[in-house]
Structure formats: structure tokens, C-alpha cells
Motif scaffolding. Sequence first.
Motif, PDB file in Angstrom:
ATOM      1  N   ILE A  32      -6.159   1.843  21.672  1.00 13.44           N
ATOM      2  CA  ILE A  32      -7.602   1.917  21.904  1.00 13.44           C
ATOM      3  C   ILE A  32      -8.139   0.561  22.344  1.00 13.44           C
ATOM      4  O   ILE A  32      -7.739  -0.468  21.798  1.00 13.44           O
ATOM      5  N   PRO A  33      -9.039   0.550  23.321  1.00 12.96           N
ATOM      6  CA  PRO A  33      -9.615  -0.717  23.773  1.00 12.96           C
ATOM      7  C   PRO A  33     -10.673  -1.241  22.804  1.00 12.96           C
ATOM      8  O   PRO A  33     -11.281  -0.483  22.045  1.00 12.96           O
ATOM      9  N   LEU A  34     -10.885  -2.535  22.855  1.00 16.35           N
ATOM     10  CA  LEU A  34     -11.837  -3.199  21.966  1.00 16.35           C
ATOM     11  C   LEU A  34     -13.230  -2.589  22.056  1.00 16.35           C
ATOM     12  O   LEU A  34     -13.873  -2.359  21.031  1.00 16.35           O
ATOM     13  N   HIS A  35     -13.699  -2.294  23.250  1.00 15.61           N
ATOM     14  CA  HIS A  35     -15.066  -1.770  23.377  1.00 15.61           C
ATOM     15  C   HIS A  35     -15.232  -0.427  22.675  1.00 15.61           C
ATOM     16  O   HIS A  35     -16.284  -0.138  22.111  1.00 15.61           O
ATOM     17  N   GLU A  36     -14.177   0.393  22.646  1.00 14.29           N
ATOM     18  CA  GLU A  36     -14.251   1.672  21.930  1.00 14.29           C
ATOM     19  C   GLU A  36     -14.249   1.448  20.417  1.00 14.29           C
ATOM     20  O   GLU A  36     -14.928   2.169  19.684  1.00 14.29           O
ATOM     21  N   LEU A  37     -13.496   0.479  19.955  1.00 13.42           N
ATOM     22  CA  LEU A  37     -13.504   0.149  18.524  1.00 13.42           C
ATOM     23  C   LEU A  37     -14.874  -0.368  18.110  1.00 13.42           C
ATOM     24  O   LEU A  37     -15.418   0.043  17.090  1.00 13.42           O
ATOM     25  N   THR A  38     -15.417  -1.265  18.915  1.00 19.25           N
ATOM     26  CA  THR A  38     -16.708  -1.870  18.598  1.00 19.25           C
ATOM     27  C   THR A  38     -17.799  -0.817  18.491  1.00 19.25           C
ATOM     28  O   THR A  38     -18.682  -0.918  17.630  1.00 19.25           O
ATOM     29  N   THR A  70      -8.653  -5.571  26.446  1.00 20.27           N
ATOM     30  CA  THR A  70      -7.605  -5.706  25.428  1.00 20.27           C
ATOM     31  C   THR A  70      -7.504  -4.385  24.685  1.00 20.27           C
ATOM     32  O   THR A  70      -8.504  -3.861  24.192  1.00 20.27           O
ATOM     33  N   ARG A  71      -6.299  -3.868  24.599  1.00 19.06           N
ATOM     34  CA  ARG A  71      -6.049  -2.614  23.887  1.00 19.06           C
ATOM     35  C   ARG A  71      -5.231  -2.907  22.638  1.00 19.06           C
ATOM     36  O   ARG A  71      -4.355  -3.756  22.638  1.00 19.06           O
ATOM     37  N   TYR A  72      -5.520  -2.153  21.592  1.00 17.48           N
ATOM     38  CA  TYR A  72      -4.883  -2.364  20.293  1.00 17.48           C
ATOM     39  C   TYR A  72      -4.114  -1.116  19.880  1.00 17.48           C
ATOM     40  O   TYR A  72      -4.532   0.008  20.130  1.00 17.48           O
ATOM     41  N   ARG A  73      -2.981  -1.369  19.220  1.00 17.52           N
ATOM     42  CA  ARG A  73      -2.197  -0.268  18.645  1.00 17.52           C
ATOM     43  C   ARG A  73      -1.670  -0.711  17.283  1.00 17.52           C
ATOM     44  O   ARG A  73      -1.544  -1.900  16.996  1.00 17.52           O
ATOM     45  N   LEU A  74      -1.363   0.271  16.467  1.00 18.38           N
ATOM     46  CA  LEU A  74      -0.927   0.013  15.096  1.00 18.38           C
ATOM     47  C   LEU A  74       0.552  -0.313  15.047  1.00 18.38           C
ATOM     48  O   LEU A  74       1.361   0.300  15.736  1.00 18.38           O
ATOM     49  N   ASN A  75       0.890  -1.287  14.222  1.00 14.56           N
ATOM     50  CA  ASN A  75       2.271  -1.553  13.842  1.00 14.56           C
ATOM     51  C   ASN A  75       2.328  -1.283  12.344  1.00 14.56           C
ATOM     52  O   ASN A  75       1.942  -2.121  11.533  1.00 14.56           O
ATOM     53  N   ALA A  76       2.765  -0.096  11.968  1.00 14.13           N
ATOM     54  CA  ALA A  76       2.697   0.344  10.569  1.00 14.13           C
ATOM     55  C   ALA A  76       3.781  -0.266   9.677  1.00 14.13           C
ATOM     56  O   ALA A  76       3.697  -0.154   8.455  1.00 14.13           O
ATOM     57  N   ALA A  77       4.766  -0.929  10.254  1.00 13.35           N
ATOM     58  CA  ALA A  77       5.881  -1.462   9.463  1.00 13.35           C
ATOM     59  C   ALA A  77       5.436  -2.338   8.282  1.00 13.35           C
ATOM     60  O   ALA A  77       5.970  -2.189   7.180  1.00 13.35           O
ATOM     61  N   PRO A  78       4.470  -3.238   8.446  1.00 19.37           N
ATOM     62  CA  PRO A  78       4.059  -4.053   7.298  1.00 19.37           C
ATOM     63  C   PRO A  78       3.442  -3.239   6.151  1.00 19.37           C
ATOM     64  O   PRO A  78       3.400  -3.715   5.020  1.00 19.37           O
ATOM     65  N   LEU A  79       2.994  -2.033   6.436  1.00 21.10           N
ATOM     66  CA  LEU A  79       2.442  -1.194   5.370  1.00 21.10           C
ATOM     67  C   LEU A  79       3.516  -0.752   4.380  1.00 21.10           C
ATOM     68  O   LEU A  79       3.211  -0.326   3.276  1.00 21.10           O
ATOM     69  N   ARG A  80       4.784  -0.894   4.767  1.00 20.92           N
ATOM     70  CA  ARG A  80       5.897  -0.558   3.866  1.00 20.92           C
ATOM     71  C   ARG A  80       5.823  -1.385   2.586  1.00 20.92           C
ATOM     72  O   ARG A  80       6.132  -0.908   1.508  1.00 20.92           O
ATOM     73  N   GLU A  81       5.394  -2.650   2.706  1.00 22.40           N
ATOM     74  CA  GLU A  81       5.260  -3.515   1.531  1.00 22.40           C
ATOM     75  C   GLU A  81       4.280  -2.909   0.530  1.00 22.40           C
ATOM     76  O   GLU A  81       4.522  -2.905  -0.683  1.00 22.40           O
ATOM     77  N   ILE A  82       3.198  -2.358   1.018  1.00 22.53           N
ATOM     78  CA  ILE A  82       2.201  -1.735   0.141  1.00 22.53           C
ATOM     79  C   ILE A  82       2.756  -0.449  -0.449  1.00 22.53           C
ATOM     80  O   ILE A  82       2.597  -0.182  -1.638  1.00 22.53           O
ATOM     81  N   GLN A  83       3.440   0.330   0.387  1.00 20.13           N
ATOM     82  CA  GLN A  83       4.037   1.565  -0.099  1.00 20.13           C
ATOM     83  C   GLN A  83       5.053   1.288  -1.204  1.00 20.13           C
ATOM     84  O   GLN A  83       5.072   1.976  -2.230  1.00 20.13           O
ATOM     85  N   ASP A  84       5.868   0.264  -1.026  1.00 23.63           N
ATOM     86  CA  ASP A  84       6.858  -0.093  -2.041  1.00 23.63           C
ATOM     87  C   ASP A  84       6.189  -0.541  -3.333  1.00 23.63           C
ATOM     88  O   ASP A  84       6.627  -0.192  -4.431  1.00 23.63           O
ATOM     89  N   TRP A  85       5.126  -1.316  -3.213  1.00 23.97           N
ATOM     90  CA  TRP A  85       4.400  -1.795  -4.382  1.00 23.97           C
ATOM     91  C   TRP A  85       3.783  -0.621  -5.136  1.00 23.97           C
ATOM     92  O   TRP A  85       3.880  -0.531  -6.365  1.00 23.97           O
ATOM     93  N   LEU A  86       3.180   0.304  -4.405  1.00 22.53           N
ATOM     94  CA  LEU A  86       2.571   1.473  -5.031  1.00 22.53           C
ATOM     95  C   LEU A  86       3.616   2.390  -5.656  1.00 22.53           C
ATOM     96  O   LEU A  86       3.369   2.999  -6.696  1.00 22.53           O
ATOM     97  N   ALA A  87       4.785   2.488  -5.032  1.00 25.72           N
ATOM     98  CA  ALA A  87       5.849   3.346  -5.559  1.00 25.72           C
ATOM     99  C   ALA A  87       6.272   2.900  -6.951  1.00 25.72           C
ATOM    100  O   ALA A  87       6.520   3.732  -7.835  1.00 25.72           O
TER     101      ALA A  87
END
Length: 109
Positions: A32-38, A70-87
Motif C-alpha cells: 500500500i502506498p503512503l498516501h493511502e495509509l495516511t 513509496t509503497r509499504y508491505r508487511l514483513n511478519a517474520a519479526p512477529l514470531r518473537e511475540i508469538q513465541d513469548w505469548l506461547a
Amino acid sequence: MNENNPLRDVFDAIADPTRRQLIRLIAEAGEIPLHELTSQFQMGRTAVSKHLTILKEAGLVLDRKVGRETRYRLNAAPLREIQDWLAFYSQFWSANMLRLNQLLEEEEE
């Protein structure tokens, strides 16, 4: 920031509700582009960009230039740290609830 990692701590990055909403919007859009996020927030482009910078520093968001946009996309890999902590805490509470149920059953007998 995590002292062992030059990137921003992922827990710090998701602590803010605006950043969590940005993550959701980006995940739903794919890219998604910045202007759409804004347009989704009652704040200016600069404020949204600052939040995106924090998410980028945590490795949660990737960006690319397409012309002047500028377009942005998610890199979900770092969320694994949170998932592991919650587990860990999920297992902790499950075990404690099981023990509590056993104690209550023993008292009923």
C-alpha cells in the motif's frame, strides 16, 4: 532497543495502537502506498511516516519506491518473537488452570 540487535525492539514497535493499526492495514492490502495509509488516520503524512519508520526499524515493514511514491508491505517474520513469548504464557496459564481445576475437584470429593 535491544542491546544485542541494532534494530528497534519489536515489542516497542507494536506498543502503540497506531502502529498496530498500520500493521493490520498493510497486511490486509499486501502492499500500500503512503498516501493511502495516511488517508486512514486523523494525522498528517509526517506523523504516519514517523510511525512507519519505527516499524521499519523493527523489521516489520519493508518499503520500495515506485516513481515518486513509496509503497509499504508487511514483513511478519519479526512477529514470531511475540508469538513465541505469548506461547510460553499460554502454556503457563493452561498448566496453572489445570492445577486449579484439580485442586477444586479434590476439595469437592
